[in-house]
Design a protein around this motif. Structure first.
Motif, PDB file in Angstrom:
ATOM      1  N   THR A   9     -55.638  -7.652 -20.962  1.00 47.45           N
ATOM      2  CA  THR A   9     -54.344  -8.323 -20.778  1.00 47.45           C
ATOM      3  C   THR A   9     -54.521  -9.800 -20.423  1.00 47.45           C
ATOM      4  O   THR A   9     -53.540 -10.518 -20.251  1.00 47.45           O
ATOM      5  CB  THR A   9     -53.539  -7.645 -19.643  1.00 47.45           C
ATOM      6  OG1 THR A   9     -54.357  -7.612 -18.461  1.00 47.45           O
ATOM      7  CG2 THR A   9     -53.144  -6.233 -20.005  1.00 47.45           C
ATOM      8  N   LEU A  11     -56.515 -13.834 -20.818  1.00 50.85           N
ATOM      9  CA  LEU A  11     -56.582 -14.869 -21.865  1.00 50.85           C
ATOM     10  C   LEU A  11     -57.501 -14.440 -23.016  1.00 50.85           C
ATOM     11  O   LEU A  11     -57.075 -14.306 -24.168  1.00 50.85           O
ATOM     12  CB  LEU A  11     -57.074 -16.182 -21.230  1.00 50.85           C
ATOM     13  CG  LEU A  11     -57.506 -17.287 -22.191  1.00 50.85           C
ATOM     14  CD1 LEU A  11     -56.330 -17.780 -23.015  1.00 50.85           C
ATOM     15  CD2 LEU A  11     -58.131 -18.442 -21.418  1.00 50.85           C
ATOM     16  N   THR A  12     -58.770 -14.204 -22.708  1.00 50.28           N
ATOM     17  CA  THR A  12     -59.707 -13.804 -23.761  1.00 50.28           C
ATOM     18  C   THR A  12     -59.369 -12.407 -24.261  1.00 50.28           C
ATOM     19  O   THR A  12     -59.439 -12.125 -25.469  1.00 50.28           O
ATOM     20  CB  THR A  12     -61.151 -13.771 -23.217  1.00 50.28           C
ATOM     21  OG1 THR A  12     -61.353 -14.867 -22.341  1.00 50.28           O
ATOM     22  CG2 THR A  12     -62.165 -13.796 -24.333  1.00 50.28           C
ATOM     23  N   SER A  31     -57.020  -2.367 -17.599  1.00 49.89           N
ATOM     24  CA  SER A  31     -56.657  -3.402 -16.636  1.00 49.89           C
ATOM     25  C   SER A  31     -55.662  -2.774 -15.673  1.00 49.89           C
ATOM     26  O   SER A  31     -55.158  -1.666 -15.920  1.00 49.89           O
ATOM     27  CB  SER A  31     -56.053  -4.628 -17.334  1.00 49.89           C
ATOM     28  OG  SER A  31     -54.655  -4.515 -17.440  1.00 49.89           O
ATOM     29  N   ARG A  32     -55.371  -3.470 -14.588  1.00 52.01           N
ATOM     30  CA  ARG A  32     -54.441  -2.880 -13.620  1.00 52.01           C
ATOM     31  C   ARG A  32     -53.093  -2.629 -14.267  1.00 52.01           C
ATOM     32  O   ARG A  32     -52.424  -1.651 -13.950  1.00 52.01           O
ATOM     33  CB  ARG A  32     -54.319  -3.810 -12.396  1.00 52.01           C
ATOM     34  CG  ARG A  32     -55.594  -3.805 -11.545  1.00 52.01           C
ATOM     35  CD  ARG A  32     -55.607  -4.911 -10.551  1.00 52.01           C
ATOM     36  NE  ARG A  32     -55.544  -6.214 -11.216  1.00 52.01           N
ATOM     37  CZ  ARG A  32     -55.683  -7.379 -10.598  1.00 52.01           C
ATOM     38  NH1 ARG A  32     -55.879  -7.403  -9.301  1.00 52.01           N
ATOM     39  NH2 ARG A  32     -55.625  -8.514 -11.270  1.00 52.01           N
ATOM     40  N   THR A  58     -63.059  -9.070 -17.902  1.00 54.43           N
ATOM     41  CA  THR A  58     -62.280  -9.138 -16.668  1.00 54.43           C
ATOM     42  C   THR A  58     -62.622 -10.435 -15.949  1.00 54.43           C
ATOM     43  O   THR A  58     -63.620 -11.099 -16.244  1.00 54.43           O
ATOM     44  CB  THR A  58     -62.583  -7.946 -15.748  1.00 54.43           C
ATOM     45  OG1 THR A  58     -63.987  -7.880 -15.538  1.00 54.43           O
ATOM     46  CG2 THR A  58     -62.072  -6.657 -16.326  1.00 54.43           C
ATOM     47  N   TYR A 106     -68.399 -19.259  -7.955  1.00 54.90           N
ATOM     48  CA  TYR A 106     -67.916 -18.350  -9.007  1.00 54.90           C
ATOM     49  C   TYR A 106     -69.089 -17.854  -9.865  1.00 54.90           C
ATOM     50  O   TYR A 106     -69.182 -16.669 -10.181  1.00 54.90           O
ATOM     51  CB  TYR A 106     -66.892 -19.086  -9.877  1.00 54.90           C
ATOM     52  CG  TYR A 106     -66.415 -18.278 -11.061  1.00 54.90           C
ATOM     53  CD1 TYR A 106     -65.526 -17.224 -10.894  1.00 54.90           C
ATOM     54  CD2 TYR A 106     -66.871 -18.572 -12.344  1.00 54.90           C
ATOM     55  CE1 TYR A 106     -65.101 -16.479 -11.984  1.00 54.90           C
ATOM     56  CE2 TYR A 106     -66.442 -17.840 -13.435  1.00 54.90           C
ATOM     57  CZ  TYR A 106     -65.558 -16.792 -13.258  1.00 54.90           C
ATOM     58  OH  TYR A 106     -65.136 -16.043 -14.348  1.00 54.90           O
ATOM     59  N   LYS A 110     -71.054 -14.147 -11.729  1.00 50.84           N
ATOM     60  CA  LYS A 110     -71.402 -13.965 -13.148  1.00 50.84           C
ATOM     61  C   LYS A 110     -72.893 -13.619 -13.296  1.00 50.84           C
ATOM     62  O   LYS A 110     -73.273 -12.817 -14.152  1.00 50.84           O
ATOM     63  CB  LYS A 110     -71.085 -15.232 -13.955  1.00 50.84           C
ATOM     64  CG  LYS A 110     -69.627 -15.653 -13.952  1.00 50.84           C
ATOM     65  CD  LYS A 110     -68.687 -14.575 -14.442  1.00 50.84           C
ATOM     66  CE  LYS A 110     -68.850 -14.229 -15.906  1.00 50.84           C
ATOM     67  NZ  LYS A 110     -67.935 -13.141 -16.333  1.00 50.84           N
TER      68      LYS A 110
HETATM   69  N1  LIG Z   1     -62.261 -19.623 -19.011  1.00 58.15           N
HETATM   70  C1  LIG Z   1     -63.411 -20.110 -19.440  1.00 58.15           C
HETATM   71  O1  LIG Z   1     -63.560 -21.325 -19.676  1.00 58.15           O
HETATM   72  C2  LIG Z   1     -64.576 -19.160 -19.668  1.00 58.15           C
HETATM   73  C3  LIG Z   1     -65.711 -19.609 -20.324  1.00 58.15           C
HETATM   74  C4  LIG Z   1     -66.759 -18.718 -20.552  1.00 58.15           C
HETATM   75  C5  LIG Z   1     -66.654 -17.406 -20.090  1.00 58.15           C
HETATM   76  N2  LIG Z   1     -65.541 -17.003 -19.427  1.00 58.15           N
HETATM   77  C6  LIG Z   1     -65.476 -15.614 -18.955  1.00 58.15           C
HETATM   78  O2  LIG Z   1     -64.470 -14.942 -19.685  1.00 58.15           O
HETATM   79  C7  LIG Z   1     -64.016 -13.831 -18.924  1.00 58.15           C
HETATM   80  C8  LIG Z   1     -62.518 -13.698 -19.108  1.00 58.15           C
HETATM   81  O3  LIG Z   1     -61.877 -14.840 -18.572  1.00 58.15           O
HETATM   82  P1  LIG Z   1     -60.315 -15.062 -18.826  1.00 58.15           P
HETATM   83  O4  LIG Z   1     -60.019 -16.441 -18.358  1.00 58.15           O
HETATM   84  O5  LIG Z   1     -59.971 -14.618 -20.196  1.00 58.15           O
HETATM   85  O6  LIG Z   1     -59.700 -13.998 -17.777  1.00 58.15           O
HETATM   86  P2  LIG Z   1     -58.207 -13.871 -17.252  1.00 58.15           P
HETATM   87  O7  LIG Z   1     -57.236 -14.473 -18.199  1.00 58.15           O
HETATM   88  O8  LIG Z   1     -58.179 -14.320 -15.818  1.00 58.15           O
HETATM   89  O9  LIG Z   1     -57.981 -12.296 -17.294  1.00 58.15           O
HETATM   90  C9  LIG Z   1     -58.588 -11.446 -16.374  1.00 58.15           C
HETATM   91  C10 LIG Z   1     -58.368  -9.993 -16.787  1.00 58.15           C
HETATM   92  O10 LIG Z   1     -59.033  -9.154 -15.815  1.00 58.15           O
HETATM   93  C11 LIG Z   1     -58.134  -8.088 -15.453  1.00 58.15           C
HETATM   94  N3  LIG Z   1     -58.447  -7.694 -14.079  1.00 58.15           N
HETATM   95  C12 LIG Z   1     -58.579  -8.505 -12.992  1.00 58.15           C
HETATM   96  N4  LIG Z   1     -58.859  -7.775 -11.895  1.00 58.15           N
HETATM   97  C13 LIG Z   1     -58.923  -6.468 -12.300  1.00 58.15           C
HETATM   98  C14 LIG Z   1     -59.186  -5.247 -11.632  1.00 58.15           C
HETATM   99  N5  LIG Z   1     -59.442  -5.195 -10.304  1.00 58.15           N
HETATM  100  N6  LIG Z   1     -59.183  -4.099 -12.348  1.00 58.15           N
HETATM  101  C15 LIG Z   1     -58.894  -4.137 -13.681  1.00 58.15           C
HETATM  102  N7  LIG Z   1     -58.657  -5.269 -14.370  1.00 58.15           N
HETATM  103  C16 LIG Z   1     -58.664  -6.418 -13.692  1.00 58.15           C
HETATM  104  C17 LIG Z   1     -56.737  -8.723 -15.581  1.00 58.15           C
HETATM  105  O11 LIG Z   1     -55.739  -7.767 -15.859  1.00 58.15           O
HETATM  106  P3  LIG Z   1     -54.726  -7.170 -14.760  1.00 58.15           P
HETATM  107  O12 LIG Z   1     -54.182  -8.329 -13.990  1.00 58.15           O
HETATM  108  O13 LIG Z   1     -53.734  -6.416 -15.584  1.00 58.15           O
HETATM  109  O14 LIG Z   1     -55.564  -6.271 -13.918  1.00 58.15           O
HETATM  110  C18 LIG Z   1     -56.914  -9.571 -16.848  1.00 58.15           C
HETATM  111  O15 LIG Z   1     -56.725  -8.779 -17.988  1.00 58.15           O
HETATM  112  C19 LIG Z   1     -64.464 -14.078 -17.478  1.00 58.15           C
HETATM  113  O16 LIG Z   1     -65.418 -13.122 -17.119  1.00 58.15           O
HETATM  114  C20 LIG Z   1     -65.052 -15.472 -17.496  1.00 58.15           C
HETATM  115  O17 LIG Z   1     -66.166 -15.603 -16.644  1.00 58.15           O
HETATM  116  C21 LIG Z   1     -64.494 -17.829 -19.224  1.00 58.15           C
END
Ligand SMILES: NC(=O)c1ccc[n+]([C@@H]2O[C@H](COP(=O)([O-])OP(=O)(O)OC[C@H]3O[C@@H](n4cnc5c(N)ncnc54)[C@H](OP(=O)(O)O)[C@@H]3O)[C@@H](O)[C@H]2O)c1
Length: 248
Positions: A9, A11-12, A31-32, A58, A106, A110
């Motif tokens: 749910t 961004l990615t 996801s939650r 996540t 952070y 990771k």
């Molecule tokens: N943003 C960047 O620039 C970047 C670059 C490289 C890699 N990344 C990696 O990409 C990954 C995804 O990042 P994003 O920015 O797409 O994430 P995001 O938009 O913050 O989404 C996080 C997801 O995790 C779920 N979540 C959070 N806590 C949870 C829990 N306790 N149980 C179950 N689900 C849970 C949330 O859903 P619910 O709220 O429904 O639980 C949501 O679907 C990360 O691991 C990050 O390190 C990010």
């Protein structure tokens, strides 16, 4: 294939679910909001039956190492245990290019995530990607009104959509261990990205260029987070992404 997207749910995750479904895969979202709390493992039982690969995207938003480590360790352990029980043959996770080259709270989580996956017994693929184009928006919106800042830094940003496409490609293949890094098409200055994003959404207030503090800020400025020469490159530039923004 049947794919489970942990964080489907987010961004990615939303891009991943969209791309995977468009390719005809059966997708389970963990996801939650779909009833799965990954830190406790609640709601996970039975969700991975028949799943060919779990893709973990996540996330927790924090700069605190203890919060990051406990989130990524907890979620990863729950997923790996459930995958073992359901005999899922492939675990994939998205982490960050050169997270080990720049000390950051952070990133501590990771790195623990990567170690747990590599030390576990579910065949795995870890993809390290660079900062997303969306990172400029995240940094801008983190500042409260009148306190927005544009940190200097050398980055090679990539479209989250292209990362998602690449992750689905990897999920369709066999486990690779550490995959080649994935980065954007060209280097950008992070403060310039934040500034251009702010202009694109109509912000006209103060936006000072600053040095991000500490060792992480220093690493960012000297280019320690840039991908290596062997990295796979996405195609969409930051400016192309910006042009495609609905607000732009
Ligand atoms: N943003 C960047 O620039 C970047 C670059 C490289 C890699 N990344 C990696 O990409 C990954 C995804 O990042 P994003 O920015 O797409 O994430 P995001 O938009 O913050 O989404 C996080 C997801 O995790 C779920 N979540 C959070 N806590 C949870 C829990 N306790 N149980 C179950 N689900 C849970 C949330 O859903 P619910 O709220 O429904 O639980 C949501 O679907 C990360 O691991 C990050 O390190 C990010």
């Amino acid at each position: 294939m049947k794919l489970a997207v942990a964080g489907g749910t987010g961004l990615t995750g939303a891009h991943l679910v969209d791309v995977a479904r468009a390719r005809g895969h059966d997708v389970v979202i963990l996801s939650r909001r779909t009833g799965v709390e990954l830190l406790s493992g609640a709601g996970l039982a039975g969700r991975l039956d028949g799943v060919d690969a779990v893709i973990d995207v996540t996330n927790v938003t924090t700069n605190k190492p203890d919060v990051s480590v406990s989130f990524f360790a907890g979620a990863t352990k729950s997923l790996l245990a459930a995958e073992r029980a359901a005999r899922v043959p492939h675990h994939l996770a998205l982490t960050i290019v050169r997270a080990d080259a720049a000390p950051d709270g952070y990133y501590a989580g990771k790195l623990v995530q990567e170690r747990l996956i590599a030390g576990g017994d579910v065949p795995w693929t870890v993809l390290r990607a660079t900062q997303f184009h969306e990172y400029a928006a995240l940094l801008f919106h983190r500042g409260r009104a009148g306190a927005h800042i544009a940190p200097r830094g050398r980055v090679q940003p990539v479209a989250a959509r292209e990362v998602a496409v690449h992750l689905v490609d990897l999920a369709e293949g066999t486990p690779q261990g550490r995959a080649l890094e994935f980065g954007g098409p060209r280097e950008e200055d992070l403060s310039d990205m934040v500034r251009r994003y702010a202009r694109a959404i109509g912000y006209r207030g103060p936006l000072p260029t600053v040095n991000a503090p500490g060792a992480w800020g220093h690493a960012l400025r000297r280019g320690a987070l840039l991908p290596g020469p062997a990295a796979v490159r996405g195609e969409q530039t930051f400016l192309e992404w910006l042009d495609a923004l609905p607000d732009a």
